[in-house]
Design a protein around this motif. Structure first.
Motif, mmCIF file in Angstrom:
data_model
loop_
_atom_site.group_PDB
_atom_site.id
_atom_site.type_symbol
_atom_site.label_atom_id
_atom_site.label_comp_id
_atom_site.label_asym_id
_atom_site.label_seq_id
_atom_site.Cartn_x
_atom_site.Cartn_y
_atom_site.Cartn_z
ATOM 1 N N UNK A 53 -30.299 -3.664 -17.178
ATOM 2 C CA UNK A 53 -31.261 -2.560 -17.041
ATOM 3 C C UNK A 53 -31.396 -2.136 -15.580
ATOM 4 N N UNK A 54 -31.416 -3.117 -14.683
ATOM 5 C CA UNK A 54 -31.529 -2.801 -13.262
ATOM 6 C C UNK A 54 -30.333 -1.984 -12.785
ATOM 7 N N UNK A 55 -29.136 -2.404 -13.167
ATOM 8 C CA UNK A 55 -27.935 -1.691 -12.731
ATOM 9 C C UNK A 55 -27.864 -0.297 -13.344
ATOM 10 N N UNK A 56 -28.161 -0.202 -14.625
ATOM 11 C CA UNK A 56 -28.161 1.114 -15.271
ATOM 12 C C UNK A 56 -29.210 2.010 -14.638
ATOM 13 N N UNK A 57 -30.331 1.414 -14.253
ATOM 14 C CA UNK A 57 -31.402 2.178 -13.619
ATOM 15 C C UNK A 57 -30.994 2.805 -12.300
#
Length: 184
Positions: A53-57
């Protein structure tokens, strides 16, 4: 991708490293190389630890700054590496990392979002940092999920895919599609 990342670090490293009197000139090249390596390995670590989620964010942000958790994690890692490997004091290594990480990530993400710039593709970045593992599909699924939430699922099949891109391309072009996906 590591070579391309290092080129971005070189581009932004002039002020933060080369013109920085606190960084000995004999270490300039190594500090720049270490910055690229740290960013790359840090992104890989986040992916391997389930930070999908952090990377996609990152790809949803208009501007990536020091408040971003990925930036904070990478800055801490790079700062420690610079102090350990080159003997830079804490303030110098923190300043170098705190300056370069947001600049490089902003440039990387903006290049990946720009359909006219082929130097970085989101899928290539995801594959490189995930080691072409199952994490790549998880990250791409998360990016797709955000695209569905932003109303980009044109054929109402519950996913963002080539079919949606084709519908949008016929009705307004890919730049509109990517603009809506990445809030440009």
């Amino acid at each position: 991708m590591l070579d391309q990342l290092t080129q971005l670090v070189q581009q932004f490293g002039e002020e933060a490293v080369v013109k920085n009197n606190a960084v000995p000139n004999k270490h300039n090249e190594e500090v720049i190389k270490e910055t690229g390596n740290s960013i790359f390995s840090g992104l890989q670590k986040i992916a391997s630890e389930g930070g999908v989620e952090q990377l996609a964010g990152l790809f949803q942000e208009k501007t990536i700054d020091s408040s971003n958790p990925v930036v904070q994690q990478l800055t801490q890692q790079l700062s420690g590496n610079l102090g350990e490997k080159f003997g830079l004091n804490t303030d110098t290594s923190s300043n170098v990392a705190g300056t370069l990480i947001p600049q490089v990530l902003n440039s990387l993400v903006n290049k990946a979002k720009d359909p006219k710039d082929g130097s970085f593709q989101i899928s290539d970045i995801v594959n490189a940092i995930s080691g072409n593992s199952g994490q790549a599909s998880n990250i791409m699924d998360t990016i797709s999920k955000y695209g569905v939430q932003f109303g980009l699922d044109q054929n109402a099949d519950g996913k963002l895919d080539v079919g949606d891109v084709m519908v949008i391309a016929k009705s307004g072009g890919l730049s509109g599609f990517f603009g809506r996906l990445f809030k440009k």
